[in-house]
Scaffold this active site. Structure first.
Site, PDB file in Angstrom:
ATOM      1  CB  ALA A  71      -0.937  -0.004   1.197  1.00 39.18           C
ATOM      2  CB  THR A  72       4.235   2.017   1.371  1.00 39.42           C
ATOM      3  OG1 THR A  72       3.910   1.900   2.752  1.00 39.42           O
ATOM      4  CG2 THR A  72       5.276   3.112   1.201  1.00 39.42           C
ATOM      5  CG  ASN A 153      -3.060   3.121  11.397  1.00 35.22           C
ATOM      6  OD1 ASN A 153      -3.635   4.098  10.936  1.00 35.22           O
ATOM      7  ND2 ASN A 153      -1.881   3.192  11.987  1.00 35.22           N
ATOM      8  CD  GLN A 181      -4.900  -1.247   9.417  1.00 30.60           C
ATOM      9  OE1 GLN A 181      -5.560  -2.213   9.822  1.00 30.60           O
ATOM     10  NE2 GLN A 181      -3.575  -1.220   9.514  1.00 30.60           N
ATOM     11  CB  SER A 201      -0.983  -3.952   2.311  1.00 29.27           C
ATOM     12  OG  SER A 201       0.183  -3.325   1.855  1.00 29.27           O
ATOM     13  CG  HIS A 203       1.173  -7.176   5.093  1.00 26.64           C
ATOM     14  ND1 HIS A 203       1.344  -6.848   6.414  1.00 26.64           N
ATOM     15  CD2 HIS A 203       1.333  -6.028   4.390  1.00 26.64           C
ATOM     16  CE1 HIS A 203       1.608  -5.554   6.505  1.00 26.64           C
ATOM     17  NE2 HIS A 203       1.606  -5.040   5.298  1.00 26.64           N
ATOM     18  CB  CYS A 328       8.439   4.866  25.725  1.00 30.10           C
ATOM     19  SG  CYS A 328       9.359   5.994  26.772  1.00 30.10           S
TER      20      CYS A 328
END
Lengths: 398, 326
Positions: A71-72, A153, A181, A201, A203, A328
């Site tokens: 998708a990118t 997402n 998504q 995508s 996957h 983090c």
């Protein structure tokens, strides 16, 4: 026990999909562009894959579905293609997107900004949803493209794609939606939604990694991102990864038929709701963005007093994979922009944990996960400097 | 970029066993109650630092013997990631048995080193180093409460990079002494900016009062100012050597010699020359010239005349000058 609850990041390849792909590694390995039998022998399954892809999103045979790497790439193809076709020639100079898109959209838009393109990043409301009216408000005469994700997402929130599509259609502006998504979770119908482009995508719906798709409505000129050979009708150069294309097609078929979507919206949703309800029984927990209008597999929950990365740590020790938008937990210490978009409560940015399910999760796994989550919350809240001093009435031993 | 940058690993893989063990089972978590402090005949100190909205918050408890200023017991509570919890645990441990004045000297670098499995292997990946800074800050907070002084009074110097504890004075000095021109060079020399990267420029994980990019720009501007002033002073006192001159001063010096000793000879033959550029090609100074008039195209321009010009300039200005006609 191992429990994978990070299906918005990637999914397991369905073993049935894997079986469909196998022959194209060592048996039917010909280059589909070759004239001989080795090449041509791949065509029937490639056509079948296209049939699945077209019917999966209700594309017209005259439309294009270009097989890409992910998708990118599809997102980059649309945005940079529009830049070349509509902006560099001086016709237009404006793109509208949202603040909560995937970096494949936002980073590409930032790149275009560095090239002098004007980009508007629309904020989401307190429920994490982009309102269609704001698209209408920011449309300009020189708007070349509107790009809004179909579903988020992090929160799973479904955006009003049909409404936005209608607004764009009336304004004569091209409309792209990153549907990564959404496919396999909710019905994606490109005709009904008035989209000109969608990205996806494999996957994310139990297909292989490294293959994706770009839907382009018929009649729209789009300069390719990759130039070279004449593959994909000259719209995307590069030898087609037949095994991956076949895998993606079959995975689309398995994920988007009526029965599959019904299963997703009943069985998977029930498991998600069970998990979510159990966590919400703990004091001072909240579903970020609320429970309305979401994909059936996703919940993003803030657990007060528990930092996201330490929660993931504890769950990982128990064999459970989840995700957090906490700064983090990221390589660059940047909080997920979706978390920051809920600007009203900055604490959410560090305490949000995302659980995303799939049809491969079982009730037994969810029961195990609930037990592990409750245990982790108890331990980390006991450790927590920010929660240990919450009013007694809130704690109930947790 | 290099091979090791191409597949980004999980930051967890880079945690030391110490970090893992302390995250899973912190030894000093908990609180010290007033009752417990009384039992120990000690003063109870409770210090908070950070905030949940910032992603890290820690509460430090000390039971301090007021007769000796010794920390008899030390415990913590922490909201934060695994590294923050492990850092807080080791920080609390390092405080035990020390006087308050000794504890104040514990830095985040001591905390990180105490978390290492091997002396030369960092306990955490670079970007997580900032998680140990909070441990240093909360000790100062606790000490300031105990002593009834301002927290800032423990800061002897202005720290720019808290992860590596590099001061403003050190950075400025290193830039000057080594003539550093980039932030990367500062990082190579001092380690400042090597960890969470917040101190490099605005927009990082934390806002800073001052950033490396600004320190570099300001220090280099001052260095240039000093250089110009030195050159001007030396010029005024007639002690200026060619290598210390500014570009303008070099052109002036060359033109003076050219006007006095070289151009008159060239003009006599209907020619002339002009300076095009001077480039430092250390140890040489390459002077690019163009012949004018009759000198242009004259065969001697690349032999005898050139040798004469070069010799005079080497003799009168600097022996490293080379003359290159273009």
């Amino acid at each position: 026990m191992e429990v994978y609850l990070d299906n918005n990041a990637t999914t397991v390849v369905d073993p049935v999909v894997y079986e469909e792909m196998k022959p194209f590694f060592c048996e039917k390995y010909g280059n589909p562009n070759s004239l001989h039998r080795f090449g041509a022998g791949t065509h029937p399954k490639m056509m079948e894959a296209l049939d699945y892809l077209y019917s999966g999103i209700n594309a017209d045979d005259e439309d294009d579905i270009i097989v890409t790497a992910n998708a990118t790439e599809s997102n980059n193809t649309v945005i940079k293609g529009i830049w070349v076709d509509k902006i560099l020639n001086g016709d237009k100079n404006h793109i509208i997107t949202s603040e909560v898109e995937h970096p494949a959209i936002t980073a590409t838009c930032k790149f275009l900004e560095s090239q002098g393109v004007s980009v508007t990043y629309l904020p989401v409301n307190e429920e994490g949803v982009l309102e269609a009216s704001s698209v209408k408000e920011y449309l300009r005469d020189d708007t070349a493209l509107v790009s809004i994700m179909w579903a988020n997402n992090e929160t799973g929130k479904i955006f009003p794609i049909e409404e936005i599509g209608q607004i764009c259609k009336e304004a004569g502006v091209l409309f792209h939606s990153d549907a990564t998504q959404a496919i396999g979770k909710i019905k994606v119908d490109v005709q009904k939604a008035n989209v000109d482009f969608i990205s996806f995508s494999a996957h994310k719906f139990h297909g292989p990694k490294g293959v994706g798709g770009l839907y382009v409505r018929k009649g729209i000129k789009l300069t390719p991102l990759l130039h070279g050979g004449e593959q994909m009708g000259g719209k995307r150069a590069g030898t087609v990864d037949v095994a991956s294309m076949v895998g993606m097609g079959f995975a689309m078929h398995l994920a988007t038929n009526e029965m599959a979507l019904a299963y997703e919206n009943n069985h998977v949703k029930k498991l998600r709701d069970k998990l979510e309800s159990a966590i919400l029984e703990l004091p001072e927990t909240v579903v970020i963005g609320g429970v309305e209008n979401r994909t059936p597999n996703t919940t993003l929950i803030s657990i007060r007093g528990v930092e996201g990365e330490s929660m993931l740590w504890d769950l990982n020790q128990k064999g459970i994979g989840a995700s957090t938008g906490s700064a983090c937990a990221s390589e660059d210490l940047e909080a997920n922009p979706v978390m920051n978009a809920f600007g009203s409560d900055s604490e959410l940015a560090h305490t949000g944990v995302r659980f995303s399910l799939s049809r491969f999760n079982t009730e037994e796994q969810i029961d195990y996960a609930i037990e592990a989550i409750v245990g982790a919350v108890k331990r980390l809240r006991n450790l927590s400097s920010s929660y240990a001093y919450a009013p007694e009435s809130h704690k109930s031993g947790l | 970029m290099a091979k090791n940058d191409l597949v980004s690993g999980s930051i967890w893989d880079e945690y030391s066993n110490q970090v893992v063990n302390r995250m899973n089972n912190p030894q000093h978590q908990g609180e010290i109650t007033e009752e417990r402090a009384k039992e120990l005949n000690a003063k109870l100190i409770i210090a908070d630092f950070g905030a949940e909205s910032c992603g890290d918050a820690v509460r430090l408890y000390w039971a301090v013997d007021e007769a000796t200023d010794k920390i008899l017991e030390s415990k913590f509570k922490s909201f934060g990631c695994g590294t923050a919890i492990a850092s807080s645990d080791v920080m609390a441990e390092l405080c035990i048995g020390k006087t308050v004045d000794e504890a104040v000297k514990i830095t985040n670098i001591d905390v990180e080193k105490a978390l290492r499995d091997e002396p030369n292997t960092p306990a955490v990946p670079p970007q997580k180093m900032h998680c140990s800074v909070m441990a240093y800050d909360v000790i100062k907070k606790a000490a300031s409460q105990y002593k009834g002084v301002d927290m800032e009074s423990f800061e002897e110097e202005e720290i720019v990079c808290e992860c590596a504890r590099v001061s403003l004075a050190t950075i400025k000095e290193v830039i000057r002494i080594n003539d550093l021109k980039t932030v990367e060079e500062i990082t190579d020399y001092t380690k400042a900016g090597a960890f969470c990267k917040s101190c490099i420029k605005p927009g990082g994980h934390e806002d800073k009062d001052i950033y490396l990019v600004d320190i570099l720009a300001d220090t280099r501007a001052l260095m240039e100012e000093d250089r110009l002033k030195t050159a001007a002073d030396a010029s005024a006192s007639g002690e200026l050597t060619f290598d210390k001159m500014t570009l303008v001063q070099r052109i002036k010096a060359l033109d003076t010699i050219l006007d006095e000793d070289i151009r008159p000879m060239l003009v006599m033959d209907g020619g002339n020359m002009e300076i095009i550029d001077i480039k430092e090609n250390l140890p040489h100074y390459d002077l690019y010239i163009r012949y004018l008039g009759a000198c242009s195209g004259c065969a001697s321009g690349s032999t005898g005349t050139l040798y004469a010009i070069e010799s005079i300039l080497q003799q009168k200005i600097d022996e490293n000058i080379r003359v290159l006609p273009i």
